[in-house]
Enzyme design. Structure first.
Site, short mmCIF file in Angstrom:
data_model
loop_
_atom_site.label_atom_id
_atom_site.label_comp_id
_atom_site.label_asym_id
_atom_site.label_seq_id
_atom_site.Cartn_x
_atom_site.Cartn_y
_atom_site.Cartn_z
N LYS A 32 -39.19 24.78 -10.40
CA LYS A 32 -37.98 24.00 -10.42
C LYS A 32 -36.94 24.58 -11.37
O LYS A 32 -35.76 24.25 -11.30
CB LYS A 32 -38.28 22.56 -10.90
CG LYS A 32 -39.30 21.81 -10.12
CD LYS A 32 -39.53 20.44 -10.83
CE LYS A 32 -40.69 19.73 -10.24
NZ LYS A 32 -41.07 18.56 -11.07
N GLY A 33 -37.40 25.39 -12.28
CA GLY A 33 -36.55 25.83 -13.40
C GLY A 33 -35.23 26.47 -13.01
O GLY A 33 -34.23 26.32 -13.71
N ASP A 73 -35.16 31.54 -13.66
CA ASP A 73 -34.51 30.96 -14.83
C ASP A 73 -34.76 31.79 -16.07
O ASP A 73 -33.84 32.16 -16.79
CB ASP A 73 -34.98 29.50 -15.03
CG ASP A 73 -36.51 29.37 -15.01
OD1 ASP A 73 -37.21 30.36 -14.74
OD2 ASP A 73 -37.00 28.26 -15.26
N GLU A 76 -40.55 35.40 -19.47
CA GLU A 76 -41.13 35.48 -20.81
C GLU A 76 -42.19 36.57 -20.82
O GLU A 76 -41.91 37.71 -21.13
CB GLU A 76 -41.69 34.12 -21.22
CG GLU A 76 -42.20 34.12 -22.64
CD GLU A 76 -42.71 32.78 -23.10
OE1 GLU A 76 -43.20 32.00 -22.27
OE2 GLU A 76 -42.64 32.52 -24.32
N PHE A 105 -38.68 28.68 -27.82
CA PHE A 105 -38.80 27.84 -26.64
C PHE A 105 -37.47 27.14 -26.38
O PHE A 105 -36.94 26.47 -27.25
CB PHE A 105 -39.92 26.81 -26.80
CG PHE A 105 -40.30 26.21 -25.49
CD1 PHE A 105 -41.15 26.88 -24.64
CD2 PHE A 105 -39.76 25.00 -25.09
CE1 PHE A 105 -41.47 26.35 -23.40
CE2 PHE A 105 -40.07 24.46 -23.85
CZ PHE A 105 -40.93 25.14 -23.00
N VAL A 106 -36.94 27.33 -25.17
CA VAL A 106 -35.64 26.75 -24.84
C VAL A 106 -35.75 25.74 -23.70
O VAL A 106 -36.65 25.83 -22.86
CB VAL A 106 -34.60 27.84 -24.49
CG1 VAL A 106 -34.20 28.65 -25.72
CG2 VAL A 106 -35.11 28.77 -23.39
N ASP A 139 -37.40 23.17 -18.79
CA ASP A 139 -38.00 21.92 -19.24
C ASP A 139 -39.01 22.09 -20.35
O ASP A 139 -39.54 23.17 -20.58
CB ASP A 139 -38.72 21.26 -18.06
CG ASP A 139 -40.03 22.00 -17.73
OD1 ASP A 139 -39.97 23.23 -17.50
OD2 ASP A 139 -41.09 21.37 -17.72
N ARG A 141 -34.32 19.08 -18.32
CA ARG A 141 -33.75 20.00 -17.33
C ARG A 141 -32.27 19.73 -17.09
O ARG A 141 -31.52 20.60 -16.68
CB ARG A 141 -34.48 19.87 -15.98
CG ARG A 141 -35.93 20.34 -15.99
CD ARG A 141 -36.43 20.46 -14.55
NE ARG A 141 -37.88 20.54 -14.46
CZ ARG A 141 -38.58 21.68 -14.54
NH1 ARG A 141 -37.96 22.82 -14.74
NH2 ARG A 141 -39.88 21.66 -14.42
P1 IMP Z 1 -43.69 34.01 -17.77
O1 IMP Z 1 -44.65 33.99 -16.62
O2 IMP Z 1 -44.37 34.08 -19.11
O3 IMP Z 1 -42.61 35.06 -17.65
O4 IMP Z 1 -43.01 32.61 -17.84
C1 IMP Z 1 -42.13 32.22 -16.90
C2 IMP Z 1 -42.11 30.71 -16.74
O5 IMP Z 1 -42.55 30.01 -17.92
C3 IMP Z 1 -40.70 30.31 -16.52
O6 IMP Z 1 -40.39 30.33 -15.14
C4 IMP Z 1 -40.65 28.94 -17.13
O7 IMP Z 1 -41.05 27.98 -16.19
C5 IMP Z 1 -41.66 28.99 -18.24
N1 IMP Z 1 -41.03 29.28 -19.53
C6 IMP Z 1 -41.14 30.41 -20.27
N2 IMP Z 1 -40.44 30.33 -21.39
C7 IMP Z 1 -39.87 29.10 -21.38
C8 IMP Z 1 -39.00 28.41 -22.30
O8 IMP Z 1 -38.61 28.88 -23.38
N3 IMP Z 1 -38.62 27.17 -21.91
C9 IMP Z 1 -39.00 26.59 -20.75
N4 IMP Z 1 -39.81 27.21 -19.87
C10 IMP Z 1 -40.25 28.45 -20.19
MG MG Z 2 -39.82 28.56 -14.04
#
Ligand code: IMP
Ligand code: MG
Length: 171
Positions: free
Chosen positions: A39-40, A96, A99, A148-149, A155, A161
């Site tokens: 949803k992000g 969105d 990370e 963390f944002v 969210d 959101r």
């Molecule tokens: P990744 O798989 O570690 O790259 O994380 C990606 C997903 O983790 C994103 O699509 C978000 O849903 C969530 N995420 C990562 N960092 C944040 C943050 O700082 N705030 C909110 N959601 C996050």
């Molecule tokens: Mg996401």
């Protein structure tokens, strides 16, 4: 816990305008399928597609990573697939935030298997974290520090959101 603004709504709007211009220029004369990762990305996606001047179709996937609230576990599952067939089409994934990159890696591998004509990645935010699977981001809004944002689609346990700006949580 306190919310502090990191990227204002005005700053986001100008980032989105700039990205829209870049993407529109690159896909001029082509048909683009933009993929929203729910949803992000929903809010960013809604703003971005309205800046696109190339011929555009929209589709949606829903990905969830199990196991943790604040960090990605790497166990990504797709809970909603695309409706469209992407073979031979120009596909742009709209994220969105990236990370660790596990979520994006999962989606890229899955969609690449379906033989699109091209597959690119667009993300509003990218965290500066070490040790990531290799992800080439084609369109980046802005890099942020490793905090963390929330807001503008992002969210914490499904909350925040709806905030118009990107904020970080301070204890
Ligand atoms: P990744 O798989 O570690 O790259 O994380 C990606 C997903 O983790 C994103 O699509 C978000 O849903 C969530 N995420 C990562 N960092 C944040 C943050 O700082 N705030 C909110 N959601 C996050
Ligand atoms: Mg996401």
């Amino acid at each position: 816990m306190q919310l502090k603004e990191m990227i204002t709504a005005d700053e986001i709007a100008s980032i989105v305008r700039r990205m829209g211009t870049e993407i529109s220029r690159d896909y001029e004369g082509k048909e683009l399928l933009v993929v929203c990762v729910l949803k992000g990305s929903a809010i960013f996606f809604a703003d971005l597609v309205r800046r696109l001047t190339c011929t555009t179709e929209m589709d949606f996937v829903r990905l969830t990573s199990y196991g943790a609230n604040v960090t990605s576990s790497g166990n990504v599952v797709m809970t909603k697939d695309l409706d469209s067939c992407i073979e031979g089409r120009h596909v742009l994934i709209v994220e969105d935030i990236i990370e660790t990159g596990h979520t994006t890696r999962f989606l890229v591998d899955l969609l690449a298997n379906r033989r699109p004509a091209s597959l690119k990645i667009c993300t509003l935010l990218k965290k500066n974290v070490p040790e990531k699977p290799e992800i080439v981001v084609d369109y980046l809004g802005t890099a942020i520090e490793d905090r963390f944002v929330v807001g503008y689609g992002l969210d914490l346990n499904e909350k925040f959101r709806n905030l118009p700006s990107v904020c970080f949580l301070e204890k």
